[in-house]
Design an enzyme around this catalytic site. Structure first.
Site, PDB file in Angstrom:
ATOM      1  N   CYS A 184      -0.220  -2.931  -1.658  1.00  0.00           N
ATOM      2  CA  CYS A 184      -1.442  -2.325  -2.198  1.00  0.00           C
ATOM      3  C   CYS A 184      -1.384  -2.185  -3.724  1.00  0.00           C
ATOM      4  O   CYS A 184      -1.495  -3.183  -4.420  1.00  0.00           O
ATOM      5  CB  CYS A 184      -1.731  -1.016  -1.480  1.00  0.00           C
TER       6      CYS A 184
ATOM      7  N   HIS B 174      -0.543  -1.329   3.970  1.00  0.00           N
ATOM      8  CA  HIS B 174       0.634  -0.451   3.835  1.00  0.00           C
ATOM      9  C   HIS B 174       1.481  -0.427   5.103  1.00  0.00           C
ATOM     10  O   HIS B 174       1.414   0.566   5.851  1.00  0.00           O
ATOM     11  CB  HIS B 174       0.171   0.987   3.604  1.00  0.00           C
TER      12      HIS B 174
ATOM     13  N   GLU C 283       4.408   0.347   5.332  1.00  0.00           N
ATOM     14  CA  GLU C 283       5.329   1.493   5.193  1.00  0.00           C
ATOM     15  C   GLU C 283       4.761   2.768   5.809  1.00  0.00           C
ATOM     16  O   GLU C 283       5.488   3.732   6.007  1.00  0.00           O
ATOM     17  CB  GLU C 283       5.696   1.704   3.710  1.00  0.00           C
TER      18      GLU C 283
HETATM   19  N1  GLN Z   1      -6.848   1.474  -5.378  1.00  0.00           N
HETATM   20  C1  GLN Z   1      -5.477   1.681  -5.758  1.00  0.00           C
HETATM   21  C2  GLN Z   1      -5.165   1.084  -7.125  1.00  0.00           C
HETATM   22  O1  GLN Z   1      -5.991   0.487  -7.721  1.00  0.00           O
HETATM   23  C3  GLN Z   1      -4.521   1.108  -4.748  1.00  0.00           C
HETATM   24  C4  GLN Z   1      -4.593   1.907  -3.480  1.00  0.00           C
HETATM   25  C5  GLN Z   1      -3.350   1.977  -2.693  1.00  0.00           C
HETATM   26  O2  GLN Z   1      -2.233   1.647  -3.135  1.00  0.00           O
HETATM   27  N2  GLN Z   1      -3.509   2.471  -1.503  1.00  0.00           N
HETATM   28  O3  GLN Z   1      -4.083   1.238  -7.587  1.00  0.00           O
END
Ligand code: GLN
Length: 188
Positions: free
Chosen positions: A78, A169, A171
């Site tokens: 992410c 994710h 994790e």
């Molecule tokens: N929207 C977040 C960002 O731009 C990422 C979101 C996440 O890691 N769950 O960093």
């Protein structure tokens, strides 16, 4: 193996636990010296703008860039995917990334209505529960990049050599398939 997890902000504890559950030693990384003698590095989910600013303040941007370009296996989930992207859409002004992964990533791509969702997805021949939280997707990939998973025809998991990135994710799920893929298929 000894796995470093960048621990400036975000869900680094969950990545440490997942790495340990896979049978590896895992350590939190906050300083440049801690990057030495790692077998792999994980960039957690969280807030990419915050992680980038903290990495700049902790003088970690260039050291991590040079580890990535020297071939240290890296996995980003992410926000970690955003931090690995060479190109960013929807970043804040002057938002830095470590880069190394020849992709264009769009931040918060799934939009506000579907801010967060869970979906079963095919990931490199495995069935995984994808947890998406204000997730990015991959808008464009370079010729060396392999797409490992998609949602509504948007790439959400990609690999380029020793770099792996997912919009979701693993994790947070207790499902170790993606970590196992990283350790067994990429790190060895
Ligand atoms: N929207 C977040 C960002 O731009 C990422 C979101 C996440 O890691 N769950 O960093």
């Amino acid at each position: 193996m000894k796995i470093g997890v960048l621990a400036l902000q975000g869900d680094f504890r969950e990545h440490i636990e997942a790495s340990q559950a896979c049978g590896h030693k895992a350590v939190a990384i906050r300083r440049e010296v801690e990057l030495n003698d790692l077998d792999a590095l994980i960039l957690p989910g969280g807030e990419s703008t915050t992680i980038a600013l903290l990495a700049r303040n902790y003088n970690l941007i260039e050291p991590i860039r040079s580890k990535i370009s020297s071939g240290l296996p890296v996995y980003g989930s992410c926000a970690g995917m955003i931090l690995l992207a060479d190109r960013l859409v929807g970043g804040v002004e002057k938002q830095e990334t470590f880069g190394g992964l020849d992709i264009t990533v769009k931040r918060n791509a799934f939009g506000r209505q579907v801010d967060s969702f869970e979906e079963e997805i095919d990931f490199a021949g495995r069935r995984v529960n994808g947890v998406f939280i204000r997730a990015p997707w991959v808008e464009q990939v370079g010729s060396e990049v392999e797409i490992l998973a998609t949602v509504n025809s948007h790439a959400v998991a990609v690999r380029q050599g020793s770099i792996l990135a997912t919009s979701f994710h693993p994790e947070l799920t207790g499902d170790l398939s993606v970590h196992t893929y990283f350790f067994d298929e990429i790190c060895r």
